[in-house]
Design an enzyme around this catalytic site. Sequence first.
Site, PDB file in Angstrom:
ATOM      1  CB  SER A   1      -0.965  -0.053   1.179  1.00  0.00           C
ATOM      2  OG  SER A   1      -2.003   0.871   1.024  1.00  0.00           O
TER       3      SER A   1
ATOM      4  CG  HIS B   1      -5.434  -2.907   0.473  1.00  0.00           C
ATOM      5  ND1 HIS B   1      -4.899  -2.524  -0.738  1.00  0.00           N
ATOM      6  CD2 HIS B   1      -4.853  -2.091   1.404  1.00  0.00           C
ATOM      7  CE1 HIS B   1      -4.046  -1.532  -0.564  1.00  0.00           C
ATOM      8  NE2 HIS B   1      -3.996  -1.252   0.729  1.00  0.00           N
TER       9      HIS B   1
ATOM     10  CG  ASP C   1      -6.058  -4.540  -3.580  1.00  0.00           C
ATOM     11  OD1 ASP C   1      -6.260  -3.612  -2.781  1.00  0.00           O
ATOM     12  OD2 ASP C   1      -4.960  -5.117  -3.705  1.00  0.00           O
TER      13      ASP C   1
END
Length: 308
Positions: free
Chosen positions: A118, A288, A261
Site C-alpha cells: 500500500s 487489500h 482490492d
Amino acid sequence: MASTRTISGEIDFYVPSIGRVCKTWYIVYGDLQAHRPLICAHGGPGAGHAYLRSFARMTAEYGIPVILYDQLGCGNSTLLPDTLGDTSFWTIDLFMAELDNLIKFFAIEDDYDFLGQSWGTILGCEYIISRQPQGMKHYIISNGVSSGKLWVEAAGKLIDKLPPNVRDTIRKHEANKTYDDPEFQEASMVYYKEHVCRLDQWPEDLIESLTLLDLKNNPTVYLTMNGPSEFTMIGPLKNYSAVGRLHKVSVPTLIINGEYDEATESVNIPFFNEIPRVRWVTMANTSHTSWLEDPDRYFSLLANFLSS
C-alpha cells in the site's frame, strides 16, 4: 520447516528538522548472514508492522530473512503527536531517509530485496527512482498506489457500488467532514470488509494495525499525509504520482493485487505499463491484504519471484 530466529530492537535516527534523535523499532526473522533479506515497508502511512507479522513464514518455509519495522510516528517507534498536521515535516523524503538509515544499520546496502505494501509502495517507488539503489535485487509492489488521483477515482467507483444507504452515508459525512461520526465509521467498515480484508474474522495482527489508524488514537502520520480513511484522501498524498517516472524502476518487479482490492486494476496499470522488467498477478478472491486471505498462494508467489 526452518527455525525462525527472531531479534528486535531500535535504531537511532537523527531527524535534522527537529534536531533530535528518534527511534526506529524493528524485528528481524532469520539470519541476515544466511540469505539475502527481504525488507517489508508497511502501509498507512502509520499502520505499523503488526499486520505483516505473518511474513515470518518466508523465513520459516523458504529460509528468507525478513526485516519488519515501524516507521517513524507509529507503533513502537518514536511518536511525534505534536507534529499532527505538519505536512512540511511528514514527507516521503523523511521516510526515505529513515529507510537509508535502516539499510545502513544492518549493513545490507549491497544485497537486499524490498517489498512495499500500500503506502509502502509509494515509499519503494520513490526510493528506487531517486536513489537508484544498486543493492536492491527485487522489488515487490503489493496492493500498491501509483497515483493519489487514480486511487481516489478508483475508491469513488467502489463506493458507488456499495448499497445505496451505505454509499449515501459515506458521501454525506465526507461532505460535512464529520469523519468521527459513528455512522461514518460503520459505513466505512462495509467498504473495508469488501476491499481491505474479506475474511469473516479479521486476524488480531490486522486489528492491531488498523487501531493505530483510528481517529480516536490520534494517528498523526495517517491523518496528516493521507486523511481520515482509506478512501478519503485529503492529505498531500492525494497529489502524489509516480506516473511518467516509473520507467526509472529498473529492478525486477512483481506486482500483486487482489480481485477485490481497493488497489484496483486502474491503479496498477501504470506500474505494469512503465516498469521495464515486471510481472503482475491479481489474486482471486482477495482484497487489500492478499497474504492474510490466501497465504499459501501469496507466499509461494513471493518465494518463486525472489528465487528468480
